[in-house]
Design a protein around this motif. Structure first.
Motif, PDB file in Angstrom:
ATOM      1  N   PRO A  32      26.714  21.658 -21.243  1.00  0.00           N
ATOM      2  CA  PRO A  32      25.479  22.451 -21.137  1.00  0.00           C
ATOM      3  C   PRO A  32      25.399  23.248 -19.827  1.00  0.00           C
ATOM      4  O   PRO A  32      25.888  22.806 -18.803  1.00  0.00           O
ATOM      5  N   ARG A  33      24.791  24.436 -19.917  1.00  0.00           N
ATOM      6  CA  ARG A  33      24.611  25.277 -18.725  1.00  0.00           C
ATOM      7  C   ARG A  33      23.253  25.968 -18.819  1.00  0.00           C
ATOM      8  O   ARG A  33      22.841  26.414 -19.875  1.00  0.00           O
ATOM      9  N   ILE A  34      22.582  26.069 -17.672  1.00  0.00           N
ATOM     10  CA  ILE A  34      21.294  26.778 -17.596  1.00  0.00           C
ATOM     11  C   ILE A  34      21.369  27.787 -16.455  1.00  0.00           C
ATOM     12  O   ILE A  34      22.005  27.540 -15.431  1.00  0.00           O
ATOM     13  N   TYR A  35      20.749  28.923 -16.657  1.00  0.00           N
ATOM     14  CA  TYR A  35      20.680  29.962 -15.629  1.00  0.00           C
ATOM     15  C   TYR A  35      19.252  30.080 -15.112  1.00  0.00           C
ATOM     16  O   TYR A  35      18.290  29.957 -15.880  1.00  0.00           O
ATOM     17  N   LEU A  36      19.140  30.325 -13.830  1.00  0.00           N
ATOM     18  CA  LEU A  36      17.854  30.640 -13.210  1.00  0.00           C
ATOM     19  C   LEU A  36      17.899  32.089 -12.770  1.00  0.00           C
ATOM     20  O   LEU A  36      18.827  32.497 -12.058  1.00  0.00           O
ATOM     21  N   GLY A  37      16.940  32.887 -13.208  1.00  0.00           N
ATOM     22  CA  GLY A  37      16.819  34.263 -12.762  1.00  0.00           C
ATOM     23  C   GLY A  37      15.480  34.466 -12.079  1.00  0.00           C
ATOM     24  O   GLY A  37      14.473  33.881 -12.489  1.00  0.00           O
ATOM     25  N   SER A  38      15.455  35.257 -11.028  1.00  0.00           N
ATOM     26  CA  SER A  38      14.185  35.545 -10.352  1.00  0.00           C
ATOM     27  C   SER A  38      14.244  36.936  -9.731  1.00  0.00           C
ATOM     28  O   SER A  38      15.258  37.316  -9.144  1.00  0.00           O
ATOM     29  N   ASP A  39      13.167  37.685  -9.895  1.00  0.00           N
ATOM     30  CA  ASP A  39      13.119  39.055  -9.389  1.00  0.00           C
ATOM     31  C   ASP A  39      11.662  39.449  -9.209  1.00  0.00           C
ATOM     32  O   ASP A  39      10.750  38.776  -9.704  1.00  0.00           O
ATOM     33  N   GLY A  40      11.441  40.539  -8.525  1.00  0.00           N
ATOM     34  CA  GLY A  40      10.103  41.087  -8.358  1.00  0.00           C
ATOM     35  C   GLY A  40       9.987  42.406  -9.098  1.00  0.00           C
ATOM     36  O   GLY A  40      10.987  43.095  -9.298  1.00  0.00           O
ATOM     37  N   ILE A  88       8.848  37.235 -11.053  1.00  0.00           N
ATOM     38  CA  ILE A  88       9.151  36.700 -12.380  1.00  0.00           C
ATOM     39  C   ILE A  88      10.256  35.660 -12.241  1.00  0.00           C
ATOM     40  O   ILE A  88      11.261  35.894 -11.559  1.00  0.00           O
ATOM     41  N   VAL A  89      10.051  34.505 -12.865  1.00  0.00           N
ATOM     42  CA  VAL A  89      10.995  33.397 -12.827  1.00  0.00           C
ATOM     43  C   VAL A  89      11.411  33.077 -14.256  1.00  0.00           C
ATOM     44  O   VAL A  89      10.554  32.920 -15.132  1.00  0.00           O
ATOM     45  N   THR A  90      12.714  32.996 -14.513  1.00  0.00           N
ATOM     46  CA  THR A  90      13.214  32.743 -15.867  1.00  0.00           C
ATOM     47  C   THR A  90      14.300  31.680 -15.846  1.00  0.00           C
ATOM     48  O   THR A  90      15.214  31.742 -15.026  1.00  0.00           O
ATOM     49  N   VAL A 134      20.123  35.817  -9.067  1.00  0.00           N
ATOM     50  CA  VAL A 134      18.869  36.376  -8.546  1.00  0.00           C
ATOM     51  C   VAL A 134      19.104  37.716  -7.860  1.00  0.00           C
ATOM     52  O   VAL A 134      20.238  38.199  -7.790  1.00  0.00           O
ATOM     53  N   ASP A 135      18.026  38.290  -7.326  1.00  0.00           N
ATOM     54  CA  ASP A 135      18.127  39.644  -6.766  1.00  0.00           C
ATOM     55  C   ASP A 135      18.747  39.696  -5.371  1.00  0.00           C
ATOM     56  O   ASP A 135      19.003  40.765  -4.847  1.00  0.00           O
ATOM     57  N   LYS A 141      15.928  33.833  -2.159  1.00  0.00           N
ATOM     58  CA  LYS A 141      16.905  32.780  -1.832  1.00  0.00           C
ATOM     59  C   LYS A 141      16.298  31.675  -0.960  1.00  0.00           C
ATOM     60  O   LYS A 141      16.563  30.498  -1.187  1.00  0.00           O
ATOM     61  N   ASN A 142      15.491  32.054   0.027  1.00  0.00           N
ATOM     62  CA  ASN A 142      14.966  31.051   0.959  1.00  0.00           C
ATOM     63  C   ASN A 142      14.050  30.024   0.291  1.00  0.00           C
ATOM     64  O   ASN A 142      14.206  28.824   0.528  1.00  0.00           O
TER      65      ASN A 142
END
Length: 200
Positions: A32-40, A88-90, A134-135, A141-142
């Motif tokens: 199994p693998r999950i991705y975290l994406g985050s951007d403004g 936005i967090v995905t 992420v972006d 990142k912090n």
């Protein structure tokens, strides 16, 4: 419903372990693998200066009606600017069959808290591969670092990578017609992005 969403008690319907990792041929594996994406992103808002004339027009229109209308609700104060940034967090799997998306108009720290909360909701710690895409800004990142997310890797998403490759192209090669496929800068950018996407 809004309170349920804010509290994070709305059922997710899937877990991070439900999404398999894909091999180099694009086939699902048993891991199994999950991705975290985050951007403004900038979202248009209605300012207070726009709301007041609208309300005045609505009142005048209602007064011209022959029948009596119910009183308007008390007006909420409009935004102080035409745009606001939302974070936005995905969490998603390779096929995007399973996704959990959340957004906040708060700052990066609030986005970090959303990431931490939703990581727990999807069971991030129970997955073999956990990848952040992420972006690349410190504002994203912090907070991820401060909330001690158990990610195996954290990298720059392809959109923002391409954006920076094209910035470097303009700095090194000057202004070129983006449709001119024979221009040296366009050839260089295309090669860099192709290599990154297909060879890592």
């Amino acid at each position: 419903m809004e309170q349920v969403i804010k509290a994070g008690t709305l059922p997710v319907g899937c877990e991070a372990k439900d999404g398999p990792a894909w091999d180099k041929d694009g086939q699902p594996t048993s891991r199994p693998r999950i991705y975290l994406g985050s951007d403004g992103g900038m979202v248009p808002t209605v300012t207070d200066a726009e709301k007041k004339p609208r309300r005045t027009r609505i009142k005048a229109k209602r007064q011209r009606r022959s029948r009596r209308s119910r009183p308007l609700r008390r007006s909420k104060v409009g935004s102080d600017g035409p745009y606001k940034e939302f974070k936005i967090v995905t969490f998603y799997d390779a096929a995007c069959d399973h996704r959990l998306v959340a957004a906040t108009r708060g700052d990066c720290e609030q986005a970090g808290r959303l990431i931490r909360r939703d990581a727990g909701r999807v069971g991030l710690d129970k997955v073999d591969d956990k990848v952040g895409v992420v972006d690349g800004s410190d504002g994203i990142k912090n907070p991820i670092g401060r909330h001690n997310l158990p990610l195996d890797d954290l990298g720059l998403d392809f959109y923002h990578l391409a954006e920076n490759v094209h910035k470097a192209k303009r700095a090194a090669f000057g202004k070129e017609d983006p449709k001119d496929l024979t221009a040296p800068g366009n050839i260089w950018a295309s090669q860099v992005l192709h290599t990154t996407k297909h060879e890592g």
